[in-house]
Design a protein around this motif. Structure first.
Motif, short mmCIF file in Angstrom:
data_model
loop_
_atom_site.label_atom_id
_atom_site.label_comp_id
_atom_site.label_asym_id
_atom_site.label_seq_id
_atom_site.Cartn_x
_atom_site.Cartn_y
_atom_site.Cartn_z
N ILE A 260 -1.99 -10.20 -3.55
CA ILE A 260 -1.90 -9.01 -2.71
C ILE A 260 -1.35 -9.32 -1.33
O ILE A 260 -0.53 -8.56 -0.79
CB ILE A 260 -3.28 -8.33 -2.61
N THR B 44 -10.62 2.57 1.88
CA THR B 44 -9.85 2.04 0.76
C THR B 44 -8.35 2.34 0.84
O THR B 44 -7.58 1.78 0.06
CB THR B 44 -10.41 2.53 -0.58
N PHE C 93 -5.46 -1.63 3.32
CA PHE C 93 -5.69 -2.91 2.66
C PHE C 93 -6.16 -4.00 3.62
O PHE C 93 -6.59 -5.07 3.18
CB PHE C 93 -4.44 -3.36 1.89
N LEU D 192 -9.59 -4.50 2.68
CA LEU D 192 -9.75 -5.35 1.49
C LEU D 192 -9.67 -6.82 1.90
O LEU D 192 -10.48 -7.63 1.45
CB LEU D 192 -8.68 -5.04 0.45
N PHE E 43 -10.89 -0.37 -4.47
CA PHE E 43 -9.47 -0.35 -4.13
C PHE E 43 -8.59 -0.17 -5.37
O PHE E 43 -7.37 -0.30 -5.30
CB PHE E 43 -9.09 -1.65 -3.40
#
Length: 121
Positions: free
Chosen positions: A22, A70, A73, A76, A115
C-alpha cells in the motif's frame, strides 16, 4: 506459548506486507508529516504514543477505533504502526494491561477490514 509466537510473527508479516503493497515502504512505521491535512492524524499519533508509554493499551486501541477515518489512508498507516508497536510489547507488559497477543492480530485484521482491504491467505 507457541500460539503467541505465531500470532506475533503473523502481525509482523501482515504489517510489512501492507507497508510494501500500500505505501511502498519497507517498514510499517508512521512518520508525522508537516502537511495541513495530517494535523488530526498527527494529533492521534501523539495521543496513542502517550497511551502506549503509559501501557494503557485498551484505552489506546479504543481511541484508535473511535478516531480512525477510513477515507484517509494516513490513518491506516498510523494503525499499522500502532499494532506493530503493540506487537513489540513484552508478554508481561501485555498481561499488565489485560491485553494478549491474539487481540493484536484481531485488532490489525479489524482495521484492515474497515479499510476494505483483504490480505492474501
Amino acid at each position: 506459548m507457541l500460539k503467541n509466537d505465531w500470532a506475533e510473527k503473523q502481525v509482523d508479516v501482515d504489517a510489512k506486507m501492507l507497508a510494501k503493497i500500500i505505501f511502498n515502504k519497507e517498514t510499517p512505521n508512521y512518520l508525522p508529516l508537516e502537511h495541513e491535512k495530517d494535523v488530526q492524524v498527527n494529533a492521534l499519533y501523539e495521543q496513542l504514543d502517550e497511551l502506549l508509554k503509559q501501557n494503557m493499551l485498551n484505552e489506546a486501541e479504543n481511541l484508535l477505533y473511535e478516531k480512525v477515518e477510513t477515507q484517509n489512508f494516513r490513518y491506516l498507516e498510523l494503525a499499522i504502526d500502532f499494532y506493530v508497536k503493540l506487537n513489540h510489547k513484552t508478554d508481561d507488559e501485555l498481561d499488565a494491561a489485560d491485553f494478549d497477543r491474539p487481540e493484536i492480530e484481531e485488532g490489525l485484521q479489524e482495521i484492515i477490514h474497515r479499510f476494505n482491504i483483504t490480505l492474501p491467505a
